[in-house]
Scaffold this active site. Structure first.
Site, PDB file in Angstrom:
ATOM      1  N   ASP A  74       7.310 -98.561  61.985  1.00 21.72           N
ATOM      2  CA  ASP A  74       5.851 -97.562  61.931  1.00 21.72           C
ATOM      3  C   ASP A  74       5.193 -98.397  60.755  1.00 21.72           C
ATOM      4  OD1 ASP A  74       4.616 -95.008  61.043  1.00 21.72           O
ATOM      5  OD2 ASP A  74       5.551 -94.446  62.857  1.00 21.72           O
TER       6      ASP A  74
ATOM      7  N   HIS B 143       2.782 -92.358  57.109  1.00 20.05           N
ATOM      8  CA  HIS B 143       3.344 -91.884  58.569  1.00 20.05           C
ATOM      9  C   HIS B 143       4.558 -92.390  58.458  1.00 20.05           C
ATOM     10  CE1 HIS B 143       3.222 -92.257  62.877  1.00 20.05           C
ATOM     11  NE2 HIS B 143       2.482 -91.106  63.061  1.00 20.05           N
TER      12      HIS B 143
ATOM     13  N   SER C 125       3.947 -87.742  67.085  1.00 16.93           N
ATOM     14  CA  SER C 125       4.395 -88.761  66.307  1.00 16.93           C
ATOM     15  C   SER C 125       5.511 -87.963  65.597  1.00 16.93           C
ATOM     16  CB  SER C 125       3.537 -89.326  65.212  1.00 16.93           C
ATOM     17  OG  SER C 125       2.816 -90.420  65.733  1.00 16.93           O
TER      18      SER C 125
ATOM     19  N   ASN D  29      -1.636 -88.136  71.532  1.00 16.06           N
ATOM     20  CA  ASN D  29      -2.409 -87.051  71.039  1.00 16.06           C
ATOM     21  C   ASN D  29      -3.647 -86.896  71.526  1.00 16.06           C
ATOM     22  OD1 ASN D  29      -0.066 -87.166  69.275  1.00 16.06           O
ATOM     23  ND2 ASN D  29      -1.025 -87.961  67.632  1.00 16.06           N
TER      24      ASN D  29
END
Length: 439
Positions: free
Chosen positions: A191, A223, A388, A321
């Protein structure tokens, strides 16, 4: 159906010629290519690319050589070869692309090739989609809620949960009742890195590596720290509620996306290679690039995933998403695609749906709306939403399964995960096998 890859027929699958129109789309590709090689003939394949398409000489990058990977991926006149994955990231001049296509089709040591994608974590607007025609995103944040504030979202938010001691996500996957902790099991999260000074996480970070030129693994985005916290946050965090599924798992933090939220397929492959070399049993990737309806999965990433599974490791990835088809690389058959659920255990409106294509289905679902987890200092914690956030819930469950059965193969871990899911009264194309459950 269309594919953005080209190459030979392998295992009964036809990898179609690249649609050259996709190469003209702005901000979608780096200009380099991913080349999938026969593991036994990698040297021969690279030599064919060099002699027939002018591909620069390749330097081998072993999994533990993060600094070498960054240096090589940064240099346009050097190709990076990951021998453990059987993949090379190569540069090729525009006037040599047809030669690369021909070499990929005719050379038996080259299985497939495809353009290397640019990827992002930042929210991409609909206007950007119209400009590019293809908008890769590695995103999942509170903006999702703002863009999808509808009656459906209100329903997904559901009834209030008592989160004074455990987050609603941990309660939904029954981690609050599980005696397993993930002790001794490695989980790799690829990530934006991790806050290496976070009071809840610092002591359990077993390894870090950055594959982003000029940036350390320190998370300047947030994130990555959030996803790591959900997968493996501690049983007794600095502030309640508890938010980590596998509180004693060993954490591997691979930075494959920059603090600005951008990266490339090559950086992700470098992160996968590194995670394997460090002994990860599960690799969690809360990232994805939207695909068009009917678009096939990446043969390069699918074959890499098969090789990772053969090595004993599962890859779980966010479904996406944008509400469309399951994103790349989660749409690969050998990568588990995770959908997001709201507090009423209904699929979130933004969560991508499955297609009737090989690998393009949702495999499993997990909490992904209003999820609280770790955040870089000084904020410490934050609540955000997206597939996520659902993905590391599933990664944590796989960690617990691996602790329970240390000798289990990756396919056996997948089978136990899917068979143990709580069935939901919603279409499988939305939620797969259902809500993931701890053993």
């Amino acid at each position: 159906m269309t594919s953005e890859s080209f190459g030979r027929r392998e295992r009964g699958e036809q990898f179609e010629l690249c649609d050259q129109s996709v190469l003209k789309r702005e901000n979608a590709y780096t200009g380099r290519y991913l080349v999938l090689l026969d593991p036994q003939e990698g040297k021969r394949g690279m030599e064919a690319l060099r002699s027939r398409a002018g591909v620069p000489g390749a330097e081998q990058v072993r999994g533990a050589e993060a600094e070498s990977a960054v240096r090589i991926l940064e240099e346009p006149d050097v190709s990076a070869l990951f021998p453990d994955l059987g993949v090379a990231v190569v540069g090729v001049a525009p006037d040599q692309r047809e030669a690369l296509v021909t070499a990929a089709q005719e050379e038996s040591s080259i299985i497939a090739a495809e353009p290397e994608r640019l990827v992002y974590i930042s929210t991409i607007t609909d206007q950007s989609r119209e400009v590019t025609g293809y908008y890769p995103t590695y995103r999942s944040d509170e903006d999702v809620l703002e863009r999808h504030t509808t009656a459906a979202m209100a329903a997904a938010l559901g009834p209030a949960w008592d989160e004074s001691d455990h987050t609603w996500g941990l309660q939904a996957v029954r981690a609050n009742h599980c005696r397993l902790t993930g002790q001794g099991v490695m989980v790799a999260v690829l990530d934006t890195g991790v806050d290496t000074n976070h009071p809840d996480l610092a002591a359990r970070i077993a390894g870090t590596a950055s594959f982003v030129p000029g940036q350390s693994v320190q998370d300047g985005n947030g994130h990555g720290t959030h996803c790591i916290g959900t997968a493996a946050g501690p049983a007794d965090p600095q502030q309640r509620p508890r938010y980590g599924v596998a509180p004693e798992a060993r954490i591997l933090a691979g930075k494959v996306l920059s603090n600005q939220g951008s990266g490339s397929d090559g950086q992700i492959l470098a992160g996968i290679s590194w995670a394997l070399s460090q002994g990860a049993r599960v690799i969690s990737m809360s990232l994805g690039a939207p695909v068009s309806p009917g678009q096939l999965f990446s043969p390069v990433f699918e074959t890499v995933a098969q090789r990772v599974v053969a090595a004993g490791t599962l890859i779980v990835a966010a479904a996406g998403n944008d509400g469309g088809p399951v994103n790349h690389p989660a749409n690969c058959p050998s990568i588990l695609a995770v959908a997001a659920l709201g507090k009423a255990l209904h699929v979130a409106p933004f969560s991508c749906r499955g297609q009737s294509l090989a690998g393009a289905e949702i495999n499993i679902a997990a909490p992904g709306v209003e999820v609280r987890s770790a955040w870089p200092m000084p904020q410490v914690y934050k609540t955000i939403s997206g597939t996520s956030m659902a993905t590391p819930h599933v990664a944590g469950i796989v960690v617990l399964l691996a602790q329970m059965e240390p000798g289990a193969t990756a396919p056996e871990l997948k089978k136990r995960l899917i068979s143990g899911a709580y069935r939901l009264p919603q279409p499988p194309e939305n939620v797969g096998a259902g809500l993931g459950q701890t053993p």
